[in-house]
Design a protein around this motif. Sequence first.
Motif, PDB file in Angstrom:
ATOM      1  N   ILE A  64      24.163  -3.648 -44.291  1.00 18.26           N
ATOM      2  CA  ILE A  64      23.879  -2.609 -43.289  1.00 18.26           C
ATOM      3  C   ILE A  64      24.946  -1.517 -43.372  1.00 18.26           C
ATOM      4  CG2 ILE A  64      23.769  -2.154 -40.797  1.00 18.26           C
ATOM      5  CD1 ILE A  64      22.624  -5.072 -40.529  1.00 18.26           C
ATOM      6  N   ALA A  65      26.195  -1.936 -43.514  1.00 21.02           N
ATOM      7  CA  ALA A  65      27.292  -0.960 -43.627  1.00 21.02           C
ATOM      8  C   ALA A  65      27.132  -0.121 -44.897  1.00 21.02           C
ATOM      9  CB  ALA A  65      28.639  -1.677 -43.630  1.00 21.02           C
ATOM     10  N   ALA A  66      26.676  -0.763 -45.967  1.00 22.97           N
ATOM     11  CA  ALA A  66      26.503  -0.054 -47.234  1.00 22.97           C
ATOM     12  C   ALA A  66      25.377   0.978 -47.147  1.00 22.97           C
ATOM     13  CB  ALA A  66      26.205  -1.059 -48.354  1.00 22.97           C
ATOM     14  N   MET A  67      24.487   0.808 -46.166  1.00 23.61           N
ATOM     15  CA  MET A  67      23.420   1.796 -45.969  1.00 23.61           C
ATOM     16  C   MET A  67      23.920   3.012 -45.196  1.00 23.61           C
ATOM     17  SD  MET A  67      20.038  -0.715 -45.355  1.00 23.61           S
ATOM     18  CE  MET A  67      20.339  -0.829 -43.641  1.00 23.61           C
ATOM     19  N   GLY A  68      25.201   2.973 -44.817  1.00 21.00           N
ATOM     20  CA  GLY A  68      25.787   4.132 -44.147  1.00 21.00           C
ATOM     21  C   GLY A  68      26.001   3.965 -42.655  1.00 21.00           C
ATOM     22  N   TYR A  69      25.691   2.791 -42.124  1.00 18.29           N
ATOM     23  CA  TYR A  69      25.882   2.553 -40.692  1.00 18.29           C
ATOM     24  C   TYR A  69      27.301   2.069 -40.406  1.00 18.29           C
ATOM     25  CZ  TYR A  69      20.822   2.858 -40.113  1.00 18.29           C
ATOM     26  OH  TYR A  69      19.536   3.305 -40.095  1.00 18.29           O
ATOM     27  N   THR A  70      27.783   2.397 -39.230  1.00 12.50           N
ATOM     28  CA  THR A  70      29.023   1.803 -38.728  1.00 12.50           C
ATOM     29  C   THR A  70      28.637   0.817 -37.633  1.00 12.50           C
ATOM     30  OG1 THR A  70      30.264   3.825 -39.171  1.00 12.50           O
ATOM     31  CG2 THR A  70      31.249   2.243 -37.632  1.00 12.50           C
ATOM     32  N   ILE A  71      28.828  -0.447 -37.904  1.00 15.34           N
ATOM     33  CA  ILE A  71      28.486  -1.466 -36.903  1.00 15.34           C
ATOM     34  C   ILE A  71      29.613  -1.482 -35.872  1.00 15.34           C
ATOM     35  CG2 ILE A  71      28.011  -3.907 -36.466  1.00 15.34           C
ATOM     36  CD1 ILE A  71      27.037  -4.062 -39.423  1.00 15.34           C
ATOM     37  N   ILE A  72      29.332  -0.913 -34.728  1.00 17.85           N
ATOM     38  CA  ILE A  72      30.391  -0.819 -33.719  1.00 17.85           C
ATOM     39  C   ILE A  72      30.427  -2.068 -32.839  1.00 17.85           C
ATOM     40  CG2 ILE A  72      30.446   1.701 -33.745  1.00 17.85           C
ATOM     41  CD1 ILE A  72      28.804   1.742 -31.182  1.00 17.85           C
ATOM     42  N   ALA A  73      29.344  -2.812 -32.794  1.00 21.18           N
ATOM     43  CA  ALA A  73      29.337  -4.029 -31.971  1.00 21.18           C
ATOM     44  C   ALA A  73      28.419  -5.075 -32.577  1.00 21.18           C
ATOM     45  CB  ALA A  73      28.884  -3.708 -30.543  1.00 21.18           C
ATOM     46  N   ASN A  74      28.854  -6.315 -32.485  1.00 21.65           N
ATOM     47  CA  ASN A  74      28.079  -7.453 -32.979  1.00 21.65           C
ATOM     48  C   ASN A  74      28.128  -8.530 -31.903  1.00 21.65           C
ATOM     49  OD1 ASN A  74      26.858  -9.507 -34.450  1.00 21.65           O
ATOM     50  ND2 ASN A  74      28.684  -9.938 -35.697  1.00 21.65           N
ATOM     51  N   MET A  75      26.953  -8.990 -31.454  1.00 21.86           N
ATOM     52  CA  MET A  75      26.890  -9.945 -30.352  1.00 21.86           C
ATOM     53  C   MET A  75      26.149 -11.196 -30.779  1.00 21.86           C
ATOM     54  SD  MET A  75      25.279  -9.306 -26.563  1.00 21.86           S
ATOM     55  CE  MET A  75      26.676  -8.312 -26.063  1.00 21.86           C
ATOM     56  N   GLY A  76      26.725 -12.355 -30.441  1.00 18.42           N
ATOM     57  CA  GLY A  76      26.083 -13.627 -30.768  1.00 18.42           C
ATOM     58  C   GLY A  76      26.580 -14.738 -29.880  1.00 18.42           C
ATOM     59  N   ASP A  77      25.893 -15.882 -29.940  1.00 16.85           N
ATOM     60  CA  ASP A  77      26.283 -17.033 -29.112  1.00 16.85           C
ATOM     61  C   ASP A  77      27.052 -18.079 -29.918  1.00 16.85           C
ATOM     62  OD1 ASP A  77      23.517 -17.473 -30.279  1.00 16.85           O
ATOM     63  OD2 ASP A  77      24.015 -19.504 -29.619  1.00 16.85           O
ATOM     64  N   GLN A  78      27.176 -17.877 -31.237  1.00 17.41           N
ATOM     65  CA  GLN A  78      27.908 -18.817 -32.095  1.00 17.41           C
ATOM     66  C   GLN A  78      28.980 -18.025 -32.838  1.00 17.41           C
ATOM     67  OE1 GLN A  78      26.889 -22.269 -32.443  1.00 17.41           O
ATOM     68  NE2 GLN A  78      25.412 -21.811 -30.813  1.00 17.41           N
ATOM     69  N   MET A  79      30.093 -18.665 -33.117  1.00 18.16           N
ATOM     70  CA  MET A  79      31.132 -17.966 -33.887  1.00 18.16           C
ATOM     71  C   MET A  79      30.632 -17.611 -35.281  1.00 18.16           C
ATOM     72  SD  MET A  79      33.411 -17.305 -31.792  1.00 18.16           S
ATOM     73  CE  MET A  79      34.395 -16.411 -33.009  1.00 18.16           C
ATOM     74  N   SER A  80      29.664 -18.390 -35.787  1.00 25.56           N
ATOM     75  CA  SER A  80      29.127 -18.079 -37.111  1.00 25.56           C
ATOM     76  C   SER A  80      28.278 -16.796 -37.100  1.00 25.56           C
ATOM     77  CB  SER A  80      28.314 -19.254 -37.662  1.00 25.56           C
ATOM     78  OG  SER A  80      27.329 -19.673 -36.734  1.00 25.56           O
ATOM     79  N   ASP A  81      27.926 -16.310 -35.901  1.00 31.78           N
ATOM     80  CA  ASP A  81      27.273 -14.998 -35.807  1.00 31.78           C
ATOM     81  C   ASP A  81      28.287 -13.873 -35.978  1.00 31.78           C
ATOM     82  OD1 ASP A  81      24.841 -16.213 -35.040  1.00 31.78           O
ATOM     83  OD2 ASP A  81      25.422 -16.191 -32.932  1.00 31.78           O
ATOM     84  N   LEU A  82      29.533 -14.183 -35.681  1.00 33.13           N
ATOM     85  CA  LEU A  82      30.531 -13.120 -35.492  1.00 33.13           C
ATOM     86  C   LEU A  82      31.613 -13.097 -36.568  1.00 33.13           C
ATOM     87  CD1 LEU A  82      31.004 -13.628 -31.641  1.00 33.13           C
ATOM     88  CD2 LEU A  82      29.345 -12.172 -32.819  1.00 33.13           C
ATOM     89  N   ASP A  83      31.925 -14.246 -37.137  1.00 32.28           N
ATOM     90  CA  ASP A  83      32.993 -14.314 -38.133  1.00 32.28           C
ATOM     91  C   ASP A  83      32.573 -13.598 -39.420  1.00 32.28           C
ATOM     92  OD1 ASP A  83      34.590 -15.761 -36.426  1.00 32.28           O
ATOM     93  OD2 ASP A  83      34.074 -17.712 -37.282  1.00 32.28           O
ATOM     94  N   GLY A  84      33.575 -13.107 -40.147  1.00 34.34           N
ATOM     95  CA  GLY A  84      33.287 -12.542 -41.465  1.00 34.34           C
ATOM     96  C   GLY A  84      33.346 -11.032 -41.540  1.00 34.34           C
ATOM     97  N   GLY A  85      33.701 -10.381 -40.418  1.00 30.20           N
ATOM     98  CA  GLY A  85      33.950  -8.941 -40.458  1.00 30.20           C
ATOM     99  C   GLY A  85      32.701  -8.081 -40.392  1.00 30.20           C
TER     100      GLY A  85
END
Length: 233
Positions: free
Chosen positions: A196-217
């Motif tokens: 998604i970032a490579a498509m030119g987006y800046t992911i300003i927020a990422n929301m999830g209920d598991q750490m595996s949704d959020l880890d990894g930058g």
Amino acid sequence: MRAAGLGALSVATLLAACAPASSPPSEAASQPANVGLAKLAATRYHDSGDYMRDLARAAAPANDWLRQRATQVARAALVLDIDDTALTNWPVILANDFGRFATGPCLLPEGPCGWHAWDLRGEDQAIEPTLQVFRTARSLGVAVFFISGRPESERAATERNLQAAGYAGYERAYFTPDGARFATLVDFKAPTRRTIAAMGYTIIANMGDQMSDLDGGYAERTFKLPNPFYYIP
Ligand SMILES: [Mg+2]
């Protein structure tokens, strides 16, 4: 009698000599939480309203952050997980008494309910605090991407479910390839955010209920929702 006593002593000495050299541990191992009690506590947590309050508390800062940051970057994006982030699975969690059956029919409300069959029903309700974050994002022109551990075979039902629950106007939803296995969902979700970032987006927020949704930058900020009901590595 004396001879018999000596004989018993000799057997005892022999057994002691054959016993393992290690002495008994001085302290008992600490037991993990009792699963039955944990299930009762989790049900109370949900039914008391504490779960919903904690969801709202965890999601509220995301609204503030989106308002603050959305206009400062080009092509701002929000990433949302689906299960127990955007949509609730409480009916199936309850019907399965916190067990997780991937296959089989979904028999509600008595259970058991296979998760695949449940997902194909497309009847999940929205988690309201997350829906509010979604609406905030859309009102600011922030592109929304869903990244889910659900397989591609559930795409049609899931996208229909998202629309019906109020998540209309998102950019794209990503699902795992059918049959794919990941040691951790980080191995799927982080590279997807990189795409998604490579498509030119800046992911300003990422929301999830598991750490595996959020880890990894590949997100400026992460927002962790509560979920004491199950664990996804
Ligand atoms: Mg989830």
